[in-house]
Design an enzyme around this catalytic site. Structure first.
Site, PDB file in Angstrom:
ATOM      1  N   ARG A 420       0.715  -1.138  -0.025  1.00 45.44           N
ATOM      2  CA  ARG A 420       0.085   0.038   0.116  1.00 45.44           C
ATOM      3  C   ARG A 420       0.678   1.325  -0.107  1.00 45.44           C
ATOM      4  NH1 ARG A 420      -3.891  -0.779   4.269  1.00 45.44           N
ATOM      5  NH2 ARG A 420      -5.185  -1.692   2.627  1.00 45.44           N
ATOM      6  N   HIS A 450       4.355 -10.616   1.967  1.00 47.97           N
ATOM      7  CA  HIS A 450       5.407  -9.907   2.718  1.00 47.97           C
ATOM      8  C   HIS A 450       6.280 -10.340   3.203  1.00 47.97           C
ATOM      9  CE1 HIS A 450       4.830  -7.533   6.780  1.00 47.97           C
ATOM     10  NE2 HIS A 450       4.648  -6.625   5.886  1.00 47.97           N
ATOM     11  N   TYR A 483      13.604   2.107  12.078  1.00 42.53           N
ATOM     12  CA  TYR A 483      13.146   0.834  12.359  1.00 42.53           C
ATOM     13  C   TYR A 483      14.019  -0.237  13.043  1.00 42.53           C
ATOM     14  CZ  TYR A 483       9.186   2.062   9.367  1.00 42.53           C
ATOM     15  OH  TYR A 483       7.995   2.874   8.854  1.00 42.53           O
ATOM     16  N   HIS A 607       9.913  -2.526  15.357  1.00 43.63           N
ATOM     17  CA  HIS A 607       9.250  -3.128  14.137  1.00 43.63           C
ATOM     18  C   HIS A 607       9.494  -4.768  14.274  1.00 43.63           C
ATOM     19  CE1 HIS A 607       8.619  -3.861   9.593  1.00 43.63           C
ATOM     20  NE2 HIS A 607       7.566  -2.953   9.911  1.00 43.63           N
TER      21      HIS A 607
END
Length: 724
Positions: A420, A450, A483, A607
């Protein structure tokens, strides 16, 4: 607090709830309200005086950007369901319409708070000689400078637009920011309504020449108002307002699309024209102008938010200035692992020595880039396979893959077009890879890929050796600087075979059989985790120590939450570090009284995804079962995406994860928020002047923790004072 202190800390007294609430939807907390709660925590960091001033401004900007994205995707989806009459409740029992009422009320409070925080930070910035000016009171010298800036850098890209029957109301794209003007012709007082879209290609803030050490900035809309007569000569301005729109930005792709890339290119164009889901407009806007804007954009009163202050707070990130390092976090340089240095930068030699775990950003992500660059240039490397979910614009990883393909190596890249807001960038990367001669595949139409996997096949003597990288974060060198993620490098043959089977699955749809280590979603990952939770519960029933530690970005999958509740009833002690969304309600008598949940919000964005199980011996222990993953425990990750779960078998890597990374996160006080049974979070109190353990600072200041890629169990330090 030391590591030992934390592990011995008692669980809080549980809260009693009615039995029907424990058994029904009330046992879950609403996903969307939990996300808003996370963004409240982000905003409160902007008020945290322990944080440097310009970093607080950054947190304010992040909170605004997060809220924009939330509305363009999550709220847009709920709005569509509600308009279609869908009354299917979420896991917590709320229908889409009921959720929208609660979301809009809380979001409006959040936006009001953002304006108050902005006013406070602006005052503090002025005290530090950073000024945000308006068009009134500028000196003649400033006006002359700004006139030159306007004519040279702004005027050529402006498109002033009249609003009348001959000039239809223009299309305002998603995040489009505009001025609306009420004008009057000087010669006969004839009224004119006009729009002045503010081009996003130009910085929001114009920097004026520094004066006596004072940094000065003028918002772009103020510059336009200052020079409106150049845009509308012969007119006087009677009134004006500013407005900004957010549009539905979720993508819909035809299931039978023959050309996935072309279909996504079309869908991206549709996204720009999605329905308006929220419009911010200046408080006190002229009634006539406001009515015209609302009518032309088809916006109802519920979608309009009047703002007293600055519209487009996300743009404040432009003012996080390198010119004032005293108002930023102290500089930090990620470390190069000693083992890689010992081998003169040779990644393959370092990995051959033993498995290597890197903890980003404390250890540089450049090692991941080097791994692929070295593979591209090594004549003994015959093949590279790589997943790409998100990466940077001028990605060195894509560059390395292109170089390898041009050198004649077999290169396969799985590019996820459905990432996205990165769809367009990923289309560009796929075209570039194809031109270089790489095999580019796009995975599944209905599932996102992913997983974070990279394999390099190298000829060594008479055999081929597979070097594999499994990550918890994206192959993105920019976000890897902020992250916290894990990179696991190995040449273990079983993990190499598993990775190859997953790539074959992605390119050929053949479901991998007989995986030796990996579990993957949407097939075996969730069952593996449910099995591990159930095993821990059974150990507890047998009187053995039951312990689970998990670290995720989100925990909302109902089956997993129910499994954790069942484990808690059995007596398993469960500690969760959940940065963002959490649908589990901890500390409820008879349901979750042995579950604690905390969230860490600080300098770095937590993360990494980790799951640790005591395996009947408690934690930390050498017998623990330890996993790293690309997946959060959400329905989409476990049921509708391709994700990986890797069991860590190397004892030194396992010790690094459990006794260093997880223990430090659990022991953190300075950046931690603790979740209450009602779903709210409260910052852990830190009395002024007292020490509060900070896990981010701890890892920055302790280079020995992972010095050679993996510290052994005997190298694990106690978590002692390293400064606030």
């Amino acid at each position: 607090m030391t590591q030992a202190d934390f592990l011995k800390a008692p669980f809080s007294d549980p809260v009693a709830l009615p039995e029907d609430e424990i058994a029904g939807p009330g046992r879950f907390f609403n996903r969307e309200l939990s996300w808003l709660g996370f963004n409240w925590r982000v905003l409160e960091e902007a008020e945290n005086t322990r944080v440097p001033l310009l970093e607080r401004l950054r947190f304010l900007s992040i909170s605004a950007n997060n809220l924009d994205e939330f509305y363009t995707v999550r709220v847009a989806g709920l709005r569509e369901l509600a308009q279609a009459g869908n009354t299917t409740p979420a896991a917590d029992g709320l229908t889409p319409a009921e959720q929208l009422v609660l979301i809009n009320a809380d979001a409006r409070r959040l936006m009001e708070r953002q304006q108050k925080v902005y006013a406070q930070l602006r005052a503090e910035m002025e005290a530090e000689n950073i000024l945000i000016l308006d068009r009134h009171g500028l000196s003649d010298q400033d006006a002359a400078f700004l006139g030159e800036v306007f004519l040279s850098n702004v005027f050529p890209v402006l498109s002033p637009l009249a609003i009348d029957p001959a000039h239809p109301f223009p299309f305002i794209p998603n995040t489009g920011f505009s001025l609306a003007l009420q004008l009057e012709r000087a010669r006969d007082s004839r009224p004119l309504q006009a729009l002045l879209p503010i081009p996003h290609q130009i910085d929001r803030f114009v920097s004026l020449p520094e004066r006596d050490g004072v940094l000065r900035f003028l918002p772009l809309e103020e510059l336009l108002l200052l020079h409106f007569d150049s845009l509308f000569p012969g007119y006087r301005m009677k009134d004006h307002c500013a407005f900004r729109v957010l549009r539905d930005s979720d993508l819909e792709v035809e299931e039978e699309a023959e050309d996935l890339v072309r279909e996504f290119e079309v869908a991206l164009k549709r996204r720009r024209r999605g329905e308006v889901v929220r419009m911010k407009i200046s408080a006190g806007a002229p009634v006539g102008l406001k009515e015209v804007i609302m009518r032309e954009l088809h916006v109802g009163g519920d979608e309009v938010v009047e703002i007293r202050g600055m519209i487009g707070i996300a743009d404040l990130s432009e003012l996080v200035l390198d010119r004032r390092p005293d108002l930023l976090w102290p500089s930090f340089t990620p470390r190069v692992p000693e083992r890689v240095q010992d081998h003169d930068g040779d990644m393959f030699a370092a990995i051959r020595q033993k498995d290597m775990l890197l903890h980003h950003p404390y250890e540089t992500f450049d090692m991941v880039v080097r791994f692929l660059q070295q593979a591209a240039r090594d004549p003994d490397v015959v093949a590279i396979k790589q997943t790409l979910y998100r990466t940077s614009k001028n990605s060195p990883i894509v560059e390395a893959l292109c170089e390898a393909a041009e050198e004649g190596k077999s290169v396969t890249a799985l590019v996820e077009l459905k990432a996205r807001f990165d769809e367009a960038a990923n289309i560009r990367q796929s075209r570039r890879l194809e031109r270089a001669g790489a095999h580019v595949v796009y995975g599944f139409l209905d599932w996102k890929t992913h997983a974070k996997i990279s394999t390099v096949v190298r000829r060594e003597g008479e055999r081929l050796v597979t070097y594999t990288h499994y990550g918890t974060g994206n192959y993105h060198p920019i976000t890897a600087k902020i992250y916290t993620d894990l990179s696991f490098f190995t040449c273990d043959p079983a993990l190499g075979r598993d990775a190859t089977k997953v790539f074959n699955y992605l390119s050929g749809y053949a479901l991998p059989e007989n995986l030796e280590n990996l579990a993957i979603s949407p097939h075996s990952l969730k069952p593996r985790m449910l099995e591990m939770i159930a095993r821990e519960a059974e150990f507890a029933r047998q009187g053995k120590p039951g312990r689970i530690w998990i670290k995720m970005n989100a925990l909302i999958e109902p089956d997993v939450i129910d499994a954790l509740y069942e484990a808690s009833r059995a007596g398993v002690m469960i500690d969760c570090v959940i940065r963002g969304i959490c649908g589990l309600r901890p500390g409820i008598k008879g349901l979750s009284e042995t579950i604690r949940v905390k969230s860490i919000i600080g300098r770095f964005l937590e993360h990494s995804r980790i799951a640790c199980f005591g395996n009947g011996h408690g934690l930390p222990s050498k017998q623990a079962k330890v996993y790293i993953s690309s997946a959060d425990w959400m329905g989409r990750n476990l049921n509708r995406r391709v994700e990986t779960l890797v069991e860590i078998l190397n004892p030194t890597v396992k010790a690094q994860i459990v006794s260093q990374i997880m223990a430090a996160n659990l022991a953190d006080v300075a950046q931690s928020w603790v979740m209450s049974p009602d779903g709210s979070f409260a910052r852990l109190p830190v009395p002024e002047g007292e020490f509060a353990f900070n896990c981010h600072r701890f890892f920055m200041e302790n280079p020995s923790l992972s010095g050679r890629g993996s510290a052994g169990a005997g190298d694990v330090p106690q978590l002692t004072h390293t400064g606030d």
